[in-house]
Design a protein around this motif. Structure first.
Motif, short mmCIF file in Angstrom:
data_model
loop_
_atom_site.label_atom_id
_atom_site.label_comp_id
_atom_site.label_asym_id
_atom_site.label_seq_id
_atom_site.Cartn_x
_atom_site.Cartn_y
_atom_site.Cartn_z
N LEU A 161 27.02 46.62 78.59
CA LEU A 161 28.13 45.76 78.21
C LEU A 161 27.92 45.20 76.81
CD1 LEU A 161 28.54 43.80 81.59
CD2 LEU A 161 29.94 45.71 80.71
N PRO A 162 29.02 44.82 76.11
CA PRO A 162 28.88 44.30 74.75
C PRO A 162 28.08 42.99 74.75
CG PRO A 162 31.14 44.03 75.55
CD PRO A 162 30.45 44.90 76.52
N PRO A 163 27.22 42.80 73.74
CA PRO A 163 26.37 41.62 73.71
C PRO A 163 27.04 40.37 73.17
CG PRO A 163 25.88 43.01 71.84
CD PRO A 163 26.91 43.73 72.64
N THR A 164 28.25 40.49 72.64
CA THR A 164 28.92 39.34 72.04
C THR A 164 30.41 39.46 72.25
OG1 THR A 164 29.12 38.01 70.01
CG2 THR A 164 29.20 40.40 69.77
N SER A 165 31.13 38.39 71.95
CA SER A 165 32.58 38.38 72.09
C SER A 165 33.23 38.92 70.82
CB SER A 165 33.08 36.96 72.35
OG SER A 165 32.92 36.16 71.18
N PRO A 166 34.45 39.43 70.92
CA PRO A 166 35.14 39.91 69.72
C PRO A 166 35.28 38.83 68.65
CG PRO A 166 36.26 40.70 71.68
CD PRO A 166 35.22 39.73 72.15
N ARG A 167 35.58 37.59 69.07
CA ARG A 167 35.75 36.53 68.07
C ARG A 167 34.46 36.29 67.30
NH1 ARG A 167 38.70 32.98 65.96
NH2 ARG A 167 40.52 33.71 67.09
N ARG A 168 33.34 36.22 67.98
CA ARG A 168 32.08 36.00 67.27
C ARG A 168 31.74 37.18 66.37
NH1 ARG A 168 28.21 33.46 72.07
NH2 ARG A 168 29.26 31.41 72.18
N ALA A 169 32.05 38.37 66.84
CA ALA A 169 31.78 39.54 66.01
C ALA A 169 32.61 39.52 64.74
CB ALA A 169 32.06 40.82 66.81
N VAL A 170 33.88 39.13 64.85
CA VAL A 170 34.75 39.07 63.67
C VAL A 170 34.30 37.95 62.74
CG1 VAL A 170 37.10 38.55 62.90
CG2 VAL A 170 36.74 40.15 64.77
N GLU A 171 33.92 36.80 63.30
CA GLU A 171 33.44 35.70 62.46
C GLU A 171 32.21 36.12 61.65
OE1 GLU A 171 32.86 32.58 65.25
OE2 GLU A 171 34.97 31.94 65.26
N ALA A 172 31.39 37.00 62.20
CA ALA A 172 30.19 37.46 61.50
C ALA A 172 30.51 38.32 60.29
CB ALA A 172 29.28 38.22 62.46
N LEU A 173 31.77 38.76 60.17
CA LEU A 173 32.16 39.59 59.03
C LEU A 173 32.52 38.76 57.81
CD1 LEU A 173 34.45 42.32 60.64
CD2 LEU A 173 32.05 42.54 59.96
N ALA A 174 32.49 37.45 57.90
CA ALA A 174 32.86 36.59 56.77
C ALA A 174 32.06 36.99 55.53
CB ALA A 174 32.60 35.13 57.11
N GLY A 175 32.78 37.22 54.44
CA GLY A 175 32.14 37.64 53.20
C GLY A 175 31.98 39.13 53.05
N ARG A 176 32.19 39.90 54.11
CA ARG A 176 32.02 41.35 54.03
C ARG A 176 33.36 42.08 53.92
NH1 ARG A 176 28.26 43.30 58.80
NH2 ARG A 176 28.58 45.27 57.67
N ILE A 177 34.44 41.42 54.26
CA ILE A 177 35.77 42.00 54.05
C ILE A 177 36.64 40.94 53.37
CG2 ILE A 177 35.69 43.64 55.96
CD1 ILE A 177 37.31 41.72 57.63
#
Length: 443
Positions: free
Chosen positions: A27-43
């Motif tokens: 199963l995925p280790p994190t939620s979609p929202r947390r994964a997207v928040e981790a992209l801050a500064g990369r897109i």
């Protein structure tokens, strides 16, 4: 809707859906929202914000399903579109899929594609996995998926979203696009392309996709999505279209425009796709391949079939200054022929002129509609200007004859007379089509 011989009505779908998969073992280790928040500064922030907003709306969903709940992905097609043995092996070992789907109306920007790809890339990045673009049947690393998203100005490389596969048939090569339907436009196809034009024609197809997609999305930039958009039967493609599609909008491309006739080829099988076919203009004699070779020669130079086409752009030089002087000397005579109706049927007169910018003139082409006085030309833009947003293909323009640096007569086989600046390029002088500012009036 007005229907004329000059325009082709193309249907517009009511809505579009993007689907991306992330294969996982467990199963995925994190939620979609947390994964997207981790992209801050990369897109770019506009896309980052769009992904967060879509996650909070019913327009985007993220589900985790067991592999058995999702139709099997065809490994042969995945391989054909670039899947590596390692990627296929990881897909075979996966127990679950994160399924990201987004729905949106046709138009630009395509929020469903931007947001769904960003969310899927964020989830894949968290597990060190890959993204599967279901529409393109392609594996994407998280890095490649993120690079394909718009920059701060909303620009993308169309080659990251539209593929150009080809195969052989009895008449030559059959080219299609794969990716335009994700934006609501039917895919393109061309048949009868000579074998030696494989790489060059792939670039032409990408440029044509960019031009027609822009016209299509401009036509649906309304409050209500129309049922049809009228596309011009004669599509005008320029080197600038190709440069932008490949992510090089700064290149001041100086090639003459080329014309391709657009036809609707509806599928006879209800489960098959309909195409927009690109063909030589009406009245062209001889096999289509001859015209396609002339198109490549116009856009890339006489040696277009020998290797990767090279986008040529502006740089001053003596050869170009002489070419401009020759073109300007011939302006009065070609005006007399134009006004007297002495040009051959099906011939189009185009002129190249300079737009003033801080870094020197930018050169664009225009088709001549009328020439009421020696110093004033009324026409239709055949190029998109980089520096002036009002100069777009099909837009009316008034050109001062003093700004003209070249002219050409276009026929079925491309340039049949004139085009001296292009001749300099084809001869191997990488001067571009632009004289320096001191020669912009022909000296």
């Amino acid at each position: 809707m007005l229907i004329t011989d000059d325009f082709l009505p193309v249907p517009v779908p009511e809505s579009l859906t993007a689907t991306y998969l992330v294969p996982l073992t467990g199963l995925p280790p994190t939620s979609p929202r947390r994964a997207v928040e981790a992209l801050a500064g990369r897109i770019a922030e506009p896309v980052h914000g769009l992904a967060r907003q879509m996650l909070d709306s019913p327009l985007l969903s993220v589900d985790t399903r067991s592999m058995s709940e999702f139709p099997r992905l065809p490994p042969d097609l995945l391989t054909a579109f670039g899947a590596s043995p390692e990627q296929l092996a990881r897909l075979g070992e996966a127990t679950h899929l994160v399924v990201v789907q987004a729905e949106y109306r046709p138009g630009w920007p395509p929020a469903h594609e931007w947001a769904a790809r960003a969310v899927a890339a964020a989830m894949a990045d968290q597990v060190g996995g890959n993204v599967v673009d279901v529409f393109g049947l392609q594996f994407l690393t998280p890095e490649a998926a993120l690079r394909s998203l718009p920059d701060e100005r909303g620009r993308v490389r169309l080659v990251d979203w539209v593929l150009v596969p080809y195969s052989s048939d009895a008449d030559g090569l059959w080219f299609t696009t794969k990716g335009l339907r994700r934006f609501g436009l039917m895919e393109l196809q061309v048949q009868g392309v000579p074998d030696h034009l494989t790489r060059a024609w792939g670039a032409v197809m990408t440029g044509a996709a960019r031009r027609l997609l822009r016209t299509f999305t401009d036509g649906i930039a309304t409050e209500e999505v129309p049922a049809f958009v009228q596309l011009p039967v004669l599509a005008t493609i320029t080197g600038h279209d190709i440069a932008v599609a490949y992510g090089s909008p700064e290149q001041q491309v100086t090639t003459a425009p080329v014309l391709l006739r657009l036809e609707l080829d509806p599928a006879t099988d209800p489960d098959a796709d309909s195409f927009l076919s690109l063909r030589p203009p009406a009245g062209h004699t001889g096999p289509p391949g001859r015209y396609f070779a002339a198109v490549c020669a116009t856009l890339f130079g006489a040696g277009a079939g020998a290797g990767q086409p090279d986008i040529q752009y502006a740089r001053p030089g003596d050869a170009m200054a002489r070419a401009v002087a020759t073109a300007r000397e011939g302006l009065p005579a070609v005006r007399r022929r134009f006004l007297a109706g002495d040009l051959s049927d099906g011939t189009q007169l185009v002129v190249k002129y300079g737009l003033p910018t801080e870094d020197g003139p930018e050169f664009v082409w225009a088709g001549v509609r009328s020439w009421p006085s020696p110093d004033r030309i009324v026409g239709t833009s055949a190029s998109d200007a980089t520096t002036d947003p009002t100069i777009r293909i099909g837009a009316p323009v008034v050109v001062a004859a003093a700004e003209v640096v070249d002219w050409a007569l276009l026929g079925d086989g491309g340039v049949i007379e004139g085009g001296w600046t292009q001749a300099v390029l084809d001869a191997g002088h990488r001067d571009g089509g632009a004289p320096d500012a001191g020669h912009r009036d022909g000296g």
